[in-house]
Design an enzyme around this catalytic site. Structure first.
Site, PDB file in Angstrom:
ATOM      1  N   GLU A  40      38.679  33.887  31.324  1.00  0.00           N
ATOM      2  CA  GLU A  40      38.971  34.885  32.355  1.00  0.00           C
ATOM      3  C   GLU A  40      40.468  34.939  32.640  1.00  0.00           C
ATOM      4  OE1 GLU A  40      37.361  36.121  36.804  1.00  0.00           O
ATOM      5  OE2 GLU A  40      37.316  34.019  36.204  1.00  0.00           O
ATOM      6  N   LYS A 110      34.687  43.280  36.372  1.00  0.00           N
ATOM      7  CA  LYS A 110      34.000  42.295  37.209  1.00  0.00           C
ATOM      8  C   LYS A 110      33.389  42.967  38.436  1.00  0.00           C
ATOM      9  CE  LYS A 110      34.879  37.630  39.062  1.00  0.00           C
ATOM     10  NZ  LYS A 110      35.948  36.616  39.196  1.00  0.00           N
ATOM     11  N   CYS A 151      32.686  35.589  35.132  1.00  0.00           N
ATOM     12  CA  CYS A 151      32.769  34.473  36.072  1.00  0.00           C
ATOM     13  C   CYS A 151      31.779  34.585  37.235  1.00  0.00           C
ATOM     14  CB  CYS A 151      34.204  34.314  36.570  1.00  0.00           C
ATOM     15  SG  CYS A 151      34.559  32.647  37.196  1.00  0.00           S
TER      16      CYS A 151
END
Length: 277
Positions: A40, A110, A151
């Site tokens: 990430e 994300k 994540c």
């Protein structure tokens, strides 16, 4: 399908990080991976207030170099995530996926931003500079369909379930759990999502740098559809390579029919006035 997970040390300069990606791809090239992954925000420090300064548009310099690397090595390149700026000036935590010819075939922003406040004083607020994505992402390869999360997305069971429902047999997760959440929940999260959805979970982290503003746990991991850890790194820079067969997801789903046995007719709240989804 042969997967190379690159756990890279993150430097201050974007070009140095891209150079590091290129060097490690060259190191792994002799093992002929089909898919290469990174962590990430691997092109910049994982510091919220710095993201706008590093953000580039889709098709920008970083995007072009990633595309060229995928084509040069004839691999699928899911190059972790990078800060993206759209035409309206919004900043996203974005994972691009390129095919063997360097064409972009997927893009995941994300969805769940990492805003946390822990009792030990640790805190982090991505929403201070980032905008959340508003869709989930899958892409097709000759091996089968693969999903992408980033994540914190892994902590939301619905996210991985949606991608499994869309046909994903493996889910890529570039991540950067920290020194509090990593020891507690990194391996557990990947094993849970693998068991819940009977998929391979492929988590690629940045390497640990204790001197950075944000210290990543490292420990890039691969879990199979039975929830077993196939491989896991330590915290240092390096890479690991594994061969997986996505048909294992189908085999596990036949033996233990979790997905097909769901009671969708009951997964709602029923009240006297009707059904609330």
């Amino acid at each position: 399908m042969r997967i190379a997970q690159l756990q890279l040390s993150v430097q201050e300069e974007t070009e140095k990080n891209l150079d590091g990606l290129e060097r490690m791809m060259e190191q792994a090239a002799s093992e002929k991976p089909d898919l290469v992954t990174a962590g990430e925000m691997f092109t910049c420090p994982y510091v919220t207030e710095k993201f706008p300064a590093y953000a580039e548009p889709e098709g920008g310099r970083t995007w072009q170099r990633l595309s060229a690397l995928a084509a040069a090595h004839h691999v699928y390149l899911a190059a972790g995530s990078v800060p993206e700026r759209d035409e309206a000036g919004r900043i996203y935590n974005t994972a691009y996926v390129f095919d063997r010819e360097g064409r972009q075939i997927a893009k995941h922003r994300k969805v769940h931003l990492f805003d946390i406040y822990l009792e030990n004083g640790d805190g982090y607020r991505e929403s201070a500079t980032l905008t959340p994505g508003d869709y989930f992402t899958v892409f097709d390869t000759e091996f089968g369909r693969i999903g992408v999360l980033i994540c914190f997305d892994i902590r939301f069971a619905e996210a991985a379930r949606i991608e499994a429902d869309c046909g994903a047999k493996a889910i890529l997760v570039p991540g950067a759990f920290n020194m509090t959440t990593g020891p507690a929940h990194w391996e557990l999260s990947f094993r849970m999502r693998a068991v819940d959805n009977q998929v391979f979970m492929i988590g690629t982290s940045d390497a640990r740098n204790p001197d950075s503003g944000y210290t990543s746990w490292g420990h890039s991991i691969l879990t199979d559809p039975w929830g077993r850890v196939v491989g896991q790194m330590e915290e240092q820079e390096g890479y690991m390579i594994h061969d997986i067969d996505l048909s294992m997801a189908d085999q596990i789903r036949r033996q233990l029919p979790i997905l097909s046995a769901r009671r969708r007719d009951l997964y709602c709240i029923k009240t006297g006035e009707g059904v609330v989804e």
